[in-house]
Design a protein around this motif. Structure first.
Motif, mmCIF file in Angstrom:
data_model
loop_
_atom_site.group_PDB
_atom_site.id
_atom_site.type_symbol
_atom_site.label_atom_id
_atom_site.label_comp_id
_atom_site.label_asym_id
_atom_site.label_seq_id
_atom_site.Cartn_x
_atom_site.Cartn_y
_atom_site.Cartn_z
ATOM 1 N N CYS A 93 0.833 -1.212 0.000
ATOM 2 C CA CYS A 93 0.000 0.000 0.000
ATOM 3 C C CYS A 93 0.862 1.254 0.000
ATOM 4 C CB CYS A 93 -0.925 -0.008 1.215
ATOM 5 S SG CYS A 93 -2.211 -1.276 1.178
ATOM 6 N N ALA A 94 1.863 1.288 0.875
ATOM 7 C CA ALA A 94 2.743 2.459 0.941
ATOM 8 C C ALA A 94 3.479 2.653 -0.384
ATOM 9 C CB ALA A 94 3.734 2.293 2.092
ATOM 10 N N TRP A 95 3.953 1.563 -0.966
ATOM 11 C CA TRP A 95 4.661 1.635 -2.241
ATOM 12 C C TRP A 95 3.758 2.222 -3.336
ATOM 13 C CZ3 TRP A 95 8.499 1.576 -5.619
ATOM 14 C CH2 TRP A 95 8.266 1.176 -6.934
ATOM 15 N N VAL A 340 -6.218 2.910 2.741
ATOM 16 C CA VAL A 340 -5.321 1.788 3.028
ATOM 17 C C VAL A 340 -6.025 0.763 3.909
ATOM 18 C CG1 VAL A 340 -3.235 1.124 4.285
ATOM 19 C CG2 VAL A 340 -3.168 3.024 2.676
#
Length: 418
Positions: A93-95, A340
């Motif tokens: 998700c962060a990527w 997220v």
């Protein structure tokens, strides 16, 4: 080939765009009025699809979260696997948020093509531009009325309520617990049947919607759709590389051995676009080539196929970020946090659903959390066949990578030796 729904929908999209563009270029007012009338059929089809989102989401969340809680109760190895699954999903998700927004900053969506795609779609709701405070964000997490939250498409509070409800179900006596899980499985199955009925008419609905886009935009939307495919695929390629590094570095699998073991699984994933269909090959290659103990492959791989889709949050968030770019919306950090949470929840809940069903059920709630319209999703479903290949390849790569890591865990090796 025409038996494939994805192929028929893609053909319908191309035909709609082409005929709509021809009508704009060569047709008079009567032709344009006719196209706008046909476009209303597409809007009706979209609304029919949207009506299943909330009940399907709630039902599969309850079943999925209750299933994860049961899996966690099976022992230490399952807990380790779930920890790896959650960590990799969170990294994905962060990527995606970082990579896709950076890529759009360097390679922005063509404004003309974006205008073409959003032509005729309702404007974003006014609350999108309002930035809630952190206190307001926390206060809104728990819905005072879950039914009202569902009616208002307040997806994050609904997900929170579904989570509490699902964990409460796991604490009930076995008879009641199984009855409730079976009830919500039946509700989810019924919603899937409805969605399949609606998707049976997808070529007609997408054709009608494509006519409207082609009428207002001509071929200008084609480049934007290609832009979407490239950005979503690149984000998935990045997480696939990460999964390979996990196997090679953390799992300490020699590169040659890893790629020999994964090759048959990758071919099966490319051909079937189904993680479940790849399960026998994953078990065989992990056991025979990677020398992972049977106890690990027998638990981790079925658990991974059941609750772990490594590239699904990546692709689903990528879809939502693209929609935000088309509408010129810059989501706030709190909105991304909500997205997220929903992406992680639906990545577990949507496992086992058909491809087109899981696409709309997974991406729709994320778009709603970011305050985005859903009108572009039927167009994107038409070209989902390409990103879906990378979804499956990434999912099975993550499954085998985590299995390789846990198979070489010293603690698990001691248990296996004993």
């Amino acid at each position: 080939m025409l038996r494939s729904l994805s192929v028929r929908v893609l053909i319908a999209l191309v035909a709609g765009l082409a005929l709509g563009a021809a009508g704009a270029a060569y047709g008079g007012g009567g032709v344009k009025a006719l196209i706008e009338g046909v476009e209303s059929v597409g809007s009706l089809w979209l609304n029919t699809l949207r009506m299943t989102v909330v009940p399907l989401l709630f039902a599969v969340l309850v079943v999925g979260i209750a299933g994860v809680a049961d899996a966690a109760a099976t022992g230490r190895l399952a807990l380790k696997a779930l920890a790896w699954f959650f960590g990799l999903l969170l990294i994905g998700c962060a990527w995606t948020i970082f990579f896709n927004n950076s890529l759009y900053a360097l390679w922005p969506v063509d404004p003309t093509g974006a205008m073409a795609l959003r032509a005729g779609a309702p404007p974003p709701p006014p609350e999108v531009t309002a930035t809630p405070s952190f206190a307001q964000f926390l206060q809104a997490l728990a819905p005072t009325n879950p039914i009202h939250a569902a009616a208002e498409d307040a997806i994050l509070p609904l997900v929170v309520f579904a989570g509490f409800f699902a964990f409460a179900v796991t604490r009930l006596p076995e008879v009641k617990r199984l009855s409730l899980i079976q009830l919500f499985e039946s509700i989810a199955d019924a919603m899937v049947v409805i969605v399949r009925w609606v998707l049976w008419a997808a070529p007609v609905g997408v054709f009608a919607l494509g006519l409207g886009v082609g009428l207002r935009a001509g071929a200008g939307a084609v480049g934007v759709i290609a832009h979407y495919i490239v950005t979503v695929v690149l984000a998935q390629v990045g997480i696939i590389i990460l999964a390979n590094l996990v196997a090679l570095v953390v799992g300490r699998v020699p590169p040659g051995l890893w790629f020999r073991a994964f090759a048959p699984v990758g071919v099966a994933a490319f051909a079937t676009q189904s993680s479940i269909a790849c399960l026998p090959a994953m078990i065989e290659q992990s056991r025979d080539q990677l020398r992972v103990p049977d106890r690990v492959t027998g638990l981790v791989l079925p658990l991974a196929v059941s609750v772990f889709k490594m590239t699904s949050p990546v692709a689903n968030l990528g879809v939502a970020i693209f929609v935000a770019q088309v509408y010129g919306i810059d989501p706030t950090p709190l909105q991304y946090a909500a997205a997220v949470i929903i992406a992680l929840a639906v990545s577990v809940a949507s496992v086992g659903l058909p491809g087109q069903v899981s696409f709309f059920m997974s991406t729709g709630p994320i778009c709603l959390a970011l305050g985005l319209p859903l009108d572009l999703l039927p167009i994107l479903i038409a070209v989902e066949v390409i990103p879906d290949i990378f979804r499956t390849v990434g999912n099975v790569t993550g499954d085998m990578a985590v299995t390789a890591v846990l198979g070489r865990d010293p603690a698990e090796a001691e248990v296996d030796a004993a």
